[in-house]
Design a protein around this motif. Structure first.
Motif, mmCIF file in Angstrom:
data_model
loop_
_atom_site.group_PDB
_atom_site.id
_atom_site.type_symbol
_atom_site.label_atom_id
_atom_site.label_comp_id
_atom_site.label_asym_id
_atom_site.label_seq_id
_atom_site.Cartn_x
_atom_site.Cartn_y
_atom_site.Cartn_z
ATOM 1 N N ALA B 127 -4.597 -7.916 -4.689
ATOM 2 C CA ALA B 127 -3.977 -6.434 -4.213
ATOM 3 C C ALA B 127 -3.399 -6.851 -2.619
ATOM 4 O O ALA B 127 -2.293 -6.109 -2.484
ATOM 5 C CB ALA B 127 -5.177 -5.657 -3.808
ATOM 6 N N VAL B 129 -1.760 -9.401 -1.871
ATOM 7 C CA VAL B 129 -0.570 -10.028 -1.980
ATOM 8 C C VAL B 129 0.647 -8.875 -2.531
ATOM 9 O O VAL B 129 1.821 -8.931 -1.923
ATOM 10 C CB VAL B 129 -0.685 -11.246 -3.194
ATOM 11 N N TYR B 130 0.184 -8.305 -3.407
ATOM 12 C CA TYR B 130 0.968 -6.987 -3.872
ATOM 13 C C TYR B 130 1.296 -6.234 -2.650
ATOM 14 O O TYR B 130 2.574 -5.816 -2.861
ATOM 15 C CB TYR B 130 0.466 -6.292 -4.874
ATOM 16 N N LEU B 131 0.560 -5.652 -1.982
ATOM 17 C CA LEU B 131 0.822 -4.970 -0.941
ATOM 18 C C LEU B 131 1.573 -5.562 0.221
ATOM 19 O O LEU B 131 2.475 -4.805 0.475
ATOM 20 C CB LEU B 131 -0.283 -4.463 -0.182
ATOM 21 N N TYR B 134 5.073 -7.349 -2.392
ATOM 22 C CA TYR B 134 5.955 -6.453 -3.198
ATOM 23 C C TYR B 134 6.245 -4.921 -2.976
ATOM 24 O O TYR B 134 7.038 -4.454 -3.291
ATOM 25 C CB TYR B 134 5.328 -6.624 -4.583
ATOM 26 N N LEU B 139 4.695 3.229 -1.255
ATOM 27 C CA LEU B 139 3.255 2.650 -1.848
ATOM 28 C C LEU B 139 2.203 2.280 -0.906
ATOM 29 O O LEU B 139 1.010 2.543 -0.769
ATOM 30 C CB LEU B 139 3.682 1.734 -2.915
ATOM 31 N N ALA B 143 -1.666 3.273 -0.584
ATOM 32 C CA ALA B 143 -2.398 2.549 -0.920
ATOM 33 C C ALA B 143 -3.297 2.131 -0.014
ATOM 34 O O ALA B 143 -4.478 1.884 -0.181
ATOM 35 C CB ALA B 143 -1.808 1.246 -1.637
ATOM 36 N N LEU B 146 -6.032 4.459 1.039
ATOM 37 C CA LEU B 146 -6.859 4.432 -0.036
ATOM 38 C C LEU B 146 -8.004 3.441 -0.253
ATOM 39 O O LEU B 146 -9.352 3.420 -0.407
ATOM 40 C CB LEU B 146 -6.136 4.477 -1.289
ATOM 41 N N LEU B 147 -7.540 2.149 0.235
ATOM 42 C CA LEU B 147 -8.510 1.060 0.469
ATOM 43 C C LEU B 147 -9.338 1.256 1.432
ATOM 44 O O LEU B 147 -10.537 0.943 1.460
ATOM 45 C CB LEU B 147 -7.760 -0.220 0.517
ATOM 46 N N ILE B 149 -10.244 4.082 2.603
ATOM 47 C CA ILE B 149 -11.476 4.952 2.202
ATOM 48 C C ILE B 149 -12.448 4.304 1.202
ATOM 49 O O ILE B 149 -13.859 4.546 1.506
ATOM 50 C CB ILE B 149 -10.878 6.100 1.121
ATOM 51 N N LEU B 150 -11.987 3.456 0.230
ATOM 52 C CA LEU B 150 -13.258 2.540 -0.376
ATOM 53 C C LEU B 150 -13.853 1.970 0.612
ATOM 54 O O LEU B 150 -15.247 1.794 0.419
ATOM 55 C CB LEU B 150 -12.190 1.716 -1.046
ATOM 56 N N LEU B 198 -14.062 -5.652 -1.992
ATOM 57 C CA LEU B 198 -12.527 -5.786 -2.215
ATOM 58 C C LEU B 198 -11.711 -5.161 -1.104
ATOM 59 O O LEU B 198 -11.104 -6.181 -0.688
ATOM 60 C CB LEU B 198 -12.412 -4.956 -3.478
#
Lengths: 475, 334
Positions: B127, B129-131, B134, B139, B143, B146-147, B149-150, B198
């Motif tokens: 995640a 790496v993607y953030l 990419y 996004l 995102a 959101l993370l 919040i988690l 995570l």
């Protein structure tokens, strides 16, 4: 990017309209990519025999590499999605489970308030009204509603349709309106939690009777009441105005909310000034030496120490050594203050570091002392940022459970605390306590308490976001 | 109440009083300098509170743990295979001393931590790496919060979810496959803990990956590598020390995590490597031993402090190593 585009457009010529990797987003996996994997570059695509095998191999290699590229990219997006979906699942389940707790079943009971039970004639004294045998009045009212019930065991079951707290509720209402005494009046009273679950449809009527907490007979009674229009679901005010209770229908979160509030006030009163002072010292005055290095390493370490350890500290030092009583929001606040201190120090230092050095230089150049420069100029500029740090610490303290368990804030406390020195629980601890309860009726209340806690955290975090936007200054 | 008033008066009133005095006496330089010194002294005191806290934790835990080791030898505590702390109702009761072999607890903690890391590290890293490599700006803007919040959800909420939703789900899924699983399986607690950690792994790794100089990426891309090849062969190896640091911090957090395991893992001290069985952890036992009114001289209460000592020592070492590795890494690119 431009290079990738040229390469892919080159391969597009041969593989026939395959999506270029730049467009193959993970959100919409291109079906063409799958067919490409299924038939790995059939030579039929190269009828042109002038194409040398070397070039063909190179092309195949490039295609394979792009396939790997897409796979990797999709994997990353999927991982991100795992987090997002889990969040949705978690919030969705909690919200769905909590819905029931916000309404509550009430039963209409016609109670004959016989004047003889209140000490004869009007005017009735408050003492006489308060001392009247409401339980007996309610029982006879229920017997009157169901005259067919005669066996002793059945009668007891009948009485259990309404909540154990109903007599007290009735007393309070009669106290508020003494003119009712002498007549028969209809009172809407709190139903037992099991009846409530039946009305909400959480009990399977077709399950074998022994597997239910409610007998067939009781279900028939409730059905009759419902047919007569004497069952109603109302907004569950009790949940927001009562303390904890052994009976699910009487349990509320106000006690826990107040406990959390007092704990947080104590935490903030202690942690914020100390945290800000420590940050000011470390950022503005501290000399570079071994001792200060030690302090800094220490703070970073404390930020990562398991929270339960702070509970052990509180138990050994505050409760065992200093002899403070257990279960107090004050003691909880002290423990949480120590726990949030590193967070507050670290973010306050960041706020101080964001103030440009020219402010200090200007103050010093005009003859201010170092303390004056800090107190009069740097501190006011950094204060909003520090406030954000303090609220982050607040959010952390609000959700923390483990250290409070260690210092005994898990006791069963019915009364709503009136101050930081009354025994109390906190909201997260209440969630833990209810989640532990074997009674099914507590599940929806646990979920509702979670919704309240998450709502409070959302407010706090919204505050942080607003402050950040307001405060963030471009120097 | 008086304690709170006194303490808050001290910490809020004192600096305010000093500042006011400084302002009133601003014409008298010599006095002012003394007040400034006092002010700095106060600030230093506050900064040292962190040290006092650490010392407080070390001494309180150590002191009580030493008292525990008078009842139970260290060796037996660390390597004993049986854990069944009992309360003696009477002094002369048979078996009142209980058994305090903590090895099953360490094994259970280890098992759940491994499961949690098996979820958190791959997903968190991918995640991140993607953030960072990419995802477009939009996004990222969605995102990342959101993370967060988690990461901000209280652990007691995760615990409730693990106990009521994931636990039964794991049990039913195992039954479908024909395996027997406990409703309080290590797997359920570990999975939920992994999701909890995570965002921690991903945000730390995200910082680390962003700190890798762009020139390394440009070099690799310029030589014809694809983006994923660049990430796997250049960016991640360059970021490894930082990632190791963040993983170590995540491990330390998994070991110290309390509420999820208290609510979703069991109390039975099974020495097993089967993730479908119920295991117990160090933190679960600390909470179980402490909840309720205990007298302070029974081995049962003191055992919690001995476990706390082990927990503190292990997490401290992990944190120190992690911070050291991360600092070394940061210096490398500065």
């Amino acid at each position: 990017m431009s290079r990738a585009d040229t390469v892919s457009s080159m391969s597009n010529v041969h593989s026939g309209g395959r999506e270029s990797p730049a467009n193959a987003t993970a959100a919409a996996p291109a079906p063409a990519a799958n067919t490409a994997r299924a038939n790995p570059a059939p030579p039929a695509e190269f009828p042109d025999s002038t194409e040398s095998t070397v070039v063909y191999r190179l092309r195949a290699g490039i295609r394979a590499r792009y396939r790997r590229e897409r796979r990797f990219r999709r994997l990353g997006a999927a991982s991100l999605a795992v987090g997002g979906l889990f969040l949705l699942w978690l919030l969705g389940t909690s919200a769905l489970q909590s819905v029931g707790a916000f309404s509550q079943t009430y039963l209409a009971v016609d109670v004959a308030l016989d004047a003889a039970e209140f000490g004869g004639d009007a005017p009735y004294s408050r003492e006489a009204i308060a001392a009247a045998p409401y339980q007996r009045l309610l029982k006879s009212a229920l017997r009157a509603a169901f005259p067919a019930v005669t066996a002793r065991r059945d009668k007891r079951r009948l009485y259990r349709l309404i909540s154990d707290g109903a007599p007290y509720d009735l007393r309070d209402r009669v106290l508020a309106a003494p003119q009712l005494i002498g007549g028969t009046h209809r009172f809407w009273l709190l139903a037992n939690a099991e009846v409530d679950r039946l009305i909400k449809g959480s009990i399977d009527r077709h399950a074998p009777e022994s597997n239910r907490r409610l007998s067939d007979q009781a279900i028939a009674w409730v059905d009759r009441l419902q047919a007569e229009g004497r069952v109603e679901r109302r907004f569950n005010r009790t949940f927001f105005t009562a303390g904890d209770s052994r009976n699910a229908e009487q349990a509320g979160i106000l006690g826990a909310v107040m406990g959390s509030l007092f704990t947080l006030v104590a935490t903030m009163l202690l942690a914020v000034p100390v945290g800000i002072a420590a940050a000011v010292y470390l950022q503005e005055f501290a000399p570079r030496n071994r001792f200060i290095d030690l302090v800094e390493v220490n703070i970073n370490n404390l930020a990562a120490v398991p929270s339960i350890t702070f509970g052990l500290l509180g138990l050994a030092l505050l409760i065992n050594f200093f002899g403070m009583p257990r279960s107090l929001p004050l003691v909880g606040g002290m423990v949480l203050a120590l726990m949030t201190l590193p967070t507050i120090i670290i973010s306050s230092r960041a706020a101080l570091a964001a103030v440009p050095p020219r402010i200090r230089q200007a103050a010093l150049a005009l003859g201010a002392s170092k303390v004056q420069a800090v107190v009069h100029h740097i501190l006011p500029l950094a204060l909003p940022g520090m406030l954000t740090g303090a609220i982050i610490g607040l959010a952390q303290a609000l959700g923390e459970t483990a250290p409070l368990l260690a210092i005994g804030m898990v006791a069963f406390i019915v009364d709503v605390p009136g101050g930081p020195t009354d025994p109390a629980t906190a909201l997260p601890v209440q969630i833990y306590l209810w989640a532990d309860s074997p009674e099914r009726a507590f599940v929806e209340r646990t979920a509702a308490a979670i919704v309240v806690l998450l709502g409070a955290l959302a407010v706090v975090n919204g505050l942080i976001a607003v402050l950040r936007n307001k405060v963030e200054k471009r120097w | 109440m008086t304690t709170l008033t006194t303490l808050s008066l001290l910490f809020i009133g004192l600096p305010v009083a000093l500042m006011a005095a400084m302002h009133l006496l601003r014409r008298r330089r010599a006095v002012c300098r003394r007040i400034e010194a006092a002010f700095r002294g106060f600030l230093l005191l506050c900064a040292c509170l962190a040290i006092f806290t650490t010392l407080g934790i070390v001494f309180s835990v150590l002191f009580e743990a030493l008292r525990f080791f008078e009842f139970v030898p260290v060796w037996e505590f660390l390597f004993g295979l049986e854990w069944s702390p009992q309360t003696a109702i009477r002094d002369d009761q048979v078996g009142s001393s209980g058994a305090f072999g903590a090895l099953p607890l360490f094994a259970g903690t280890f098992l759940i931590t491994v499961i949690a890391m098996a979820v958190a590290v791959p997903f968190g890293l991918l995640a991140a790496v993607y953030l960072s490599e990419y995802a477009g700006r939009r996004l990222r803007a969605v995102a990342k919060p959101l993370l967060e919040i988690l990461a901000g959800i209280p652990t007691v909420v995760y615990g409730f979810f693990a106990a009521l939703t994931v636990g039964p789900l794991v049990r039913d899924a195992a039954n479908v496959v024909g395996l027997h699983a406990s409703a309080e399986s290590a797997l359920a607690a570990g999975l939920v803990m992994g999701i909890m950690i995570l965002p921690f792994v991903s945000s730390l790794s995200d910082d680390v990956i962003n700190a890798v100089p762009q020139s390394l990426r440009d070099g690799s891309l310029g030589l014809g590598a694809t983006r994923s090849e660049t990430i796997r062969r250049v960016v991640l190896p360059a970021a490894t020390p930082g990632i190791v640091g963040s993983v170590l911090l995540a491990v330390s957090r998994a070991i110290g995590e309390t509420m999820i395991v208290v609510m979703a893992a069991g109390l039975a001290a099974n020495l097993t490597a089967n993730p479908l069985q119920s295991v117990t952890t160090v933190t679960v036992q600390i909470v179980t031993l402490l909840v309720g009114d205990q007298v302070f001289d029974s081995p049962k209460t003191l055992a919690a402090f001995a476990l706390g000592l082990v927990l503190f020592a292990v997490t401290l070492i992990l944190n120190m190593v992690a911070l050291y590795v991360a600092r070394r890494y940061r210096e490398q690119y500065e």
